[in-house]
Scaffold this motif. Structure first.
Motif, PDB file in Angstrom:
ATOM      1  N   VAL A   1       0.831  -1.193   0.000  1.00 54.64           N
ATOM      2  CA  VAL A   1       0.000   0.000   0.000  1.00 54.64           C
ATOM      3  C   VAL A   1       0.872   1.251   0.000  1.00 54.64           C
ATOM      4  N   ILE A   2       0.708   2.090  -1.016  1.00 55.44           N
ATOM      5  CA  ILE A   2       1.377   3.388  -1.067  1.00 55.44           C
ATOM      6  C   ILE A   2       0.484   4.452  -0.445  1.00 55.44           C
ATOM      7  N   ALA A   3      -0.813   4.365  -0.767  1.00 54.55           N
ATOM      8  CA  ALA A   3      -1.779   5.317  -0.208  1.00 54.55           C
ATOM      9  C   ALA A   3      -3.159   4.681  -0.297  1.00 54.55           C
ATOM     10  N   ALA A   4      -4.059   5.163   0.561  1.00 55.39           N
ATOM     11  CA  ALA A   4      -5.441   4.694   0.545  1.00 55.39           C
ATOM     12  C   ALA A   4      -6.338   5.835   0.984  1.00 55.39           C
ATOM     13  N   SER A   5      -7.550   5.824   0.510  1.00 54.35           N
ATOM     14  CA  SER A   5      -8.491   6.898   0.857  1.00 54.35           C
ATOM     15  C   SER A   5      -9.045   6.678   2.259  1.00 54.35           C
TER      16      SER A   5
END
Length: 347
Positions: free
Chosen positions: A35-39
């Motif tokens: 995971v680099i980014a998640a909302s």
């Protein structure tokens, strides 16, 4: 740092910011499915701690409920550029929590750079699936209730028909007996219409099979010698709703019964033809016989109950009723009246 590198860093930061503030559950993964980014909407929807998610494998999020072998294989193939995941539905089973139905979509990003990036969206469709299941259950219950009503109606019509027939046999007056027999025939005609519509009342009615079966039932009941009197049906591929088909069926039944009773006295041979064809909103229903024709003159019989029923049903269908001398026989046709403001041949 070169200007190009600065622009790439700015665009990367912007992309991360867009993902984090997305209203849709959204993740950005690297080529190793980390995971680099998640909302925030993803963390909130699936109750995942955002503080310990970035840098972890997607399959290790939560309590490991995302680590399904099928998802891992599909995401790995997406990272390799072999496939995209348009919509993979699965049940998300979480320890000590309610299971959810989710649809996962994923695709590899095409952008300037050497690193692999995958965008994953996760849609929670639990409520939608529950609503669909409820709708299906309600439709099944409706169908069961409708069949029960049809069964009760059929039984009631049979009872009424039997009472009328029994009464007719016990009446001394010839005129009264004739009226009771006519009432019996009309109850039976309604019963035949109801019987033919029983299997199609929840949807569109195929008029060819409907009229064919209806006329076969009428012929079996009222034509004692098929070699003496022939009943034929010619219908195109038209379909209509059940309410309209009921009216059309009653009209056909009245006209066919009337022709059987009056057009061929003395057991003379003949043919009765039922025809229905449509073009767009235009349609024509006709019943033609090659019998003795309509009697004329002062001694001709007055229109009876059957004529009144047909005329009332014709008005209900917004149709024009015509009775003409077919030479030989009689032609009764019902034609749809044009709709104001509509093209004559509009589909």
């Amino acid at each position: 740092m070169s200007q190009l590198s600065q622009e790439v860093n700015v665009e990367a930061s912007l992309m991360l910011a867009l993902i984090e503030c997305s209203q849709l559950p959204l993740l950005l993964l690297d080529g190793h499915l980390r995971v680099i980014a998640a909302s925030e909407s993803f963390y909130r929807a699936f109750e995942i701690d955002s503080r310990h998610s970035v840098g972890r494998p997607f399959t290790a999020l939560g309590a490991g409920e995302w680590g399904r072998p099928q998802i891992t294989s599909l995401l790995s193939a997406t990272a390799s550029g072999l496939v995209e995941i348009p919509a993979y539905e699965m049940d998300l089973r979480r320890p000590s929590r309610e299971s959810r139905s989710v649809i996962i979509s994923a695709r590899k990003l095409d952008y300037v750079g050497q690193q692999v990036r995958i965008v994953v969206t996760v849609a929670d469709v639990t409520d939608a699936r529950a609503a669909e299941l409820l709708k299906d259950n309600l439709l099944r219950e409706k169908e069961i209730l409708l069949r029960e009503v049809q069964h009760r109606v059929a039984n009631s019509l049979q009872i009424i028909s039997s009472i009328l027939l029994q009464s007719a046999r016990n009446i001394q007056s010839e005129e009264t007996r004739s009226h009771l027999y006519n009432a019996h025939n009309r109850v039976m005609s309604v019963a035949e219409v109801q019987k033919q519509l029983a299997v199609t009342c929840l949807g569109a009615v195929d008029l060819r099979s409907y009229f064919t079966e209806l006329c076969r039932s009428i012929a079996n009941s009222l034509i004692h010698d098929p070699d003496q009197l022939l009943l034929t049906v010619s219908v195109d591929d038209s379909e209509t709703d059940s309410d309209t088909s009921i009216s059309l069926g009653l009209i056909v039944t009245e006209l066919v019964i009337n022709a059987i009773k009056h057009a061929f006295p003395g057991h003379r041979n003949g043919t009765i033809e039922v025809d229905y064809h449509s073009l767009g909103r235009d349609w024509t229903l006709s019943v033609r016989d090659d019998g003795i024709g309509m009697p004329t003159g002062p001694n001709s019989p007055k229109p009876g109950l059957g004529t009144g029923i047909v005329e009332a049903l014709a008005r209900q269908l917004d149709g024009k009723l015509d009775v003409t001398n077919a030479k030989p026989g009689t032609l009764v046709s019902l034609t749809a009246l044009p709709i104001a403001g509509a093209s004559r041949f509009a589909p």
